[in-house]
Design an enzyme around this catalytic site. Structure first.
Site, PDB file in Angstrom:
ATOM      1  N   LYS A 157       0.837  -1.198   0.000  1.00 47.20           N
ATOM      2  CA  LYS A 157       0.000   0.000   0.000  1.00 47.20           C
ATOM      3  C   LYS A 157       0.881   1.261   0.000  1.00 47.20           C
ATOM      4  CE  LYS A 157      -3.802  -2.379   2.373  1.00 47.20           C
ATOM      5  NZ  LYS A 157      -4.668  -2.423   3.577  1.00 47.20           N
ATOM      6  N   TYR A 206     -12.089  -2.827  -3.407  1.00 48.10           N
ATOM      7  CA  TYR A 206     -12.655  -2.914  -2.064  1.00 48.10           C
ATOM      8  C   TYR A 206     -14.186  -2.880  -2.076  1.00 48.10           C
ATOM      9  CZ  TYR A 206      -8.126  -2.463   0.353  1.00 48.10           C
ATOM     10  OH  TYR A 206      -6.867  -2.690   0.861  1.00 48.10           O
ATOM     11  N   PHE A 237     -15.404   3.120   7.580  1.00 43.81           N
ATOM     12  CA  PHE A 237     -14.026   3.518   7.271  1.00 43.81           C
ATOM     13  C   PHE A 237     -13.727   3.535   5.766  1.00 43.81           C
ATOM     14  CE2 PHE A 237     -13.982  -1.097   8.207  1.00 43.81           C
ATOM     15  CZ  PHE A 237     -13.423  -1.604   7.039  1.00 43.81           C
ATOM     16  N   ARG A 266      -1.696 -14.799   3.629  1.00 39.44           N
ATOM     17  CA  ARG A 266      -2.387 -14.064   4.695  1.00 39.44           C
ATOM     18  C   ARG A 266      -1.669 -14.237   6.033  1.00 39.44           C
ATOM     19  NH1 ARG A 266      -6.756 -10.467   3.925  1.00 39.44           N
ATOM     20  NH2 ARG A 266      -7.632 -11.205   5.878  1.00 39.44           N
ATOM     21  N   THR A 315      -5.576  -8.199  10.188  1.00 40.09           N
ATOM     22  CA  THR A 315      -5.973  -6.888   9.649  1.00 40.09           C
ATOM     23  C   THR A 315      -5.514  -5.765  10.570  1.00 40.09           C
ATOM     24  OG1 THR A 315      -7.890  -7.891   8.587  1.00 40.09           O
ATOM     25  CG2 THR A 315      -7.954  -5.497   8.920  1.00 40.09           C
ATOM     26  N   ARG A 330       2.853  -7.285   9.038  1.00 39.77           N
ATOM     27  CA  ARG A 330       2.192  -6.221   9.814  1.00 39.77           C
ATOM     28  C   ARG A 330       2.689  -6.215  11.263  1.00 39.77           C
ATOM     29  NH1 ARG A 330      -3.751  -7.518   7.249  1.00 39.77           N
ATOM     30  NH2 ARG A 330      -3.653  -6.144   5.435  1.00 39.77           N
ATOM     31  N   ASN A 349      -1.850  -0.199   7.367  1.00 38.44           N
ATOM     32  CA  ASN A 349      -1.277  -1.527   7.607  1.00 38.44           C
ATOM     33  C   ASN A 349      -0.414  -2.073   6.468  1.00 38.44           C
ATOM     34  OD1 ASN A 349      -3.326  -2.229   5.900  1.00 38.44           O
ATOM     35  ND2 ASN A 349      -4.460  -3.479   7.369  1.00 38.44           N
ATOM     36  N   HIS A 379      -1.635  -5.547   1.398  1.00 34.62           N
ATOM     37  CA  HIS A 379      -2.890  -6.252   1.122  1.00 34.62           C
ATOM     38  C   HIS A 379      -2.577  -7.673   0.679  1.00 34.62           C
ATOM     39  CE1 HIS A 379      -6.729  -7.366  -0.673  1.00 34.62           C
ATOM     40  NE2 HIS A 379      -6.003  -7.827  -1.694  1.00 34.62           N
ATOM     41  N   GLU A 426      -9.039 -10.408  -8.120  1.00 29.75           N
ATOM     42  CA  GLU A 426      -8.098  -9.291  -7.958  1.00 29.75           C
ATOM     43  C   GLU A 426      -6.994  -9.334  -9.009  1.00 29.75           C
ATOM     44  OE1 GLU A 426      -8.940  -9.022  -3.136  1.00 29.75           O
ATOM     45  OE2 GLU A 426      -6.960  -9.643  -3.827  1.00 29.75           O
TER      46      GLU A 426
HETATM   47  P1  DAT Z   1      -7.539  -7.171   5.147  1.00 29.91           P
HETATM   48  O1  DAT Z   1      -6.738  -6.071   4.510  1.00 29.91           O
HETATM   49  O2  DAT Z   1      -6.808  -7.795   6.292  1.00 29.91           O
HETATM   50  O3  DAT Z   1      -8.054  -8.172   4.153  1.00 29.91           O
HETATM   51  P2  DAT Z   1     -10.250  -6.103   5.200  1.00 29.91           P
HETATM   52  O4  DAT Z   1     -10.381  -6.655   3.816  1.00 29.91           O
HETATM   53  O5  DAT Z   1     -11.296  -6.450   6.183  1.00 29.91           O
HETATM   54  O6  DAT Z   1      -8.827  -6.495   5.839  1.00 29.91           O
HETATM   55  O7  DAT Z   1     -10.180  -4.514   5.128  1.00 29.91           O
HETATM   56  C1  DAT Z   1      -9.428  -3.888   4.120  1.00 29.91           C
HETATM   57  C2  DAT Z   1      -8.648  -2.762   4.719  1.00 29.91           C
HETATM   58  O8  DAT Z   1      -9.544  -1.803   5.281  1.00 29.91           O
HETATM   59  C3  DAT Z   1      -7.728  -3.164   5.870  1.00 29.91           C
HETATM   60  O9  DAT Z   1      -6.486  -3.666   5.433  1.00 29.91           O
HETATM   61  C4  DAT Z   1      -7.581  -1.867   6.596  1.00 29.91           C
HETATM   62  C5  DAT Z   1      -8.949  -1.214   6.424  1.00 29.91           C
HETATM   63  N1  DAT Z   1      -9.768  -1.491   7.604  1.00 29.91           N
HETATM   64  C6  DAT Z   1     -10.356  -2.669   7.932  1.00 29.91           C
HETATM   65  N2  DAT Z   1     -11.025  -2.577   9.080  1.00 29.91           N
HETATM   66  C7  DAT Z   1     -10.847  -1.304   9.501  1.00 29.91           C
HETATM   67  C8  DAT Z   1     -11.279  -0.575  10.636  1.00 29.91           C
HETATM   68  N3  DAT Z   1     -12.044  -1.134  11.573  1.00 29.91           N
HETATM   69  N4  DAT Z   1     -10.897   0.722  10.737  1.00 29.91           N
HETATM   70  C9  DAT Z   1     -10.134   1.300   9.786  1.00 29.91           C
HETATM   71  N5  DAT Z   1      -9.681   0.674   8.695  1.00 29.91           N
HETATM   72  C10 DAT Z   1     -10.041  -0.615   8.558  1.00 29.91           C
HETATM   73 MG    MG Z   2      -9.408  -7.992   2.621  1.00 24.66          MG
END
Ligand code: DAT
Ligand code: MG
Length: 152
Positions: free
Chosen positions: A11, A51, A59, A87, A93, A104, A114, A117, A128
């Site tokens: 990212k 996304y 968020f 993962r 996450t 992470r 973080n 991805h 993707e």
């Molecule tokens: P991941 O990236 O672990 O697959 P995700 O797909 O649920 O997680 O969410 C995508 C991204 O969105 C994640 O890397 C960071 C952001 N995110 C997720 N949950 C969040 C939260 N509670 N507050 C802020 N950002 C968040």
């Molecule tokens: Mg995800």
């Protein structure tokens, strides 16, 4: 275990902090095969598609804004159980829940920053990969005697 492909993306904060090499190194060291690699500045539409599942989350706007803050480095890694193991290598996450030794867990503390991805299922990985590499990715064989244990 299946030979899989997964989409891993550094990212904008990971690129800004100079962590691209570190993340590539971990996948290389682990034994995964690099099939595609690109640095690009994505459009808002592209990120919203990536996304799409999170569109209703509070968020989401902040996530898109963050992802638009600079270039990202996308890659495709292939190998045994690449999606789930990828993962695991990324961590949770929320970086604070990520074990030390994960990407992470070693490099960040903010869920909204973080640094990387990773696809969460084989199905989303293939989606993707098609989204980020519409031109397709490489398809080549490595020397199996050096990269895979084969019982014969
Ligand atoms: P991941 O990236 O672990 O697959 P995700 O797909 O649920 O997680 O969410 C995508 C991204 O969105 C994640 O890397 C960071 C952001 N995110 C997720 N949950 C969040 C939260 N509670 N507050 C802020 N950002 C968040
Ligand atoms: Mg995800």
């Amino acid at each position: 275990l299946n030979m899989e492909r997964t989409y891993i993306m550094v990212k904008p904060d990971g690129v800004e902090r100079g962590l691209v090499g570190e993340i590539i190194k971990r996948f290389e060291n682990r034994g995964y095969q690099l099939l595609a690699l690109q640095l690009l500045t994505p459009t808002k539409e592209h990120l919203e598609q990536h996304y799409a599942d999170l569109k209703a989350k509070p968020f989401f706007p902040g996530l898109i804004q963050y992802m638009l803050s600079g270039p990202v480095v996308g890659m495709v890694w292939a190998g045994k159980d690449a999606v789930k193991t990828g993962r695991k290598m990324l961590g949770e996450t929320n970086p604070l829940a990520s074990a030390p030794g994960t990407i992470r867990g070693d490099y960040c503390i903010e869920v909204g920053r973080n640094i990387c991805h990773g696809s969460d299922s084989v199905e989303s990985a293939e989606k993707e990969i098609a989204l980020w590499f519409p031109q397709g990715v490489a398809d080549y064989q490595r020397n199996k005697s050096l990269t895979q244990l084969i019982y014969e």
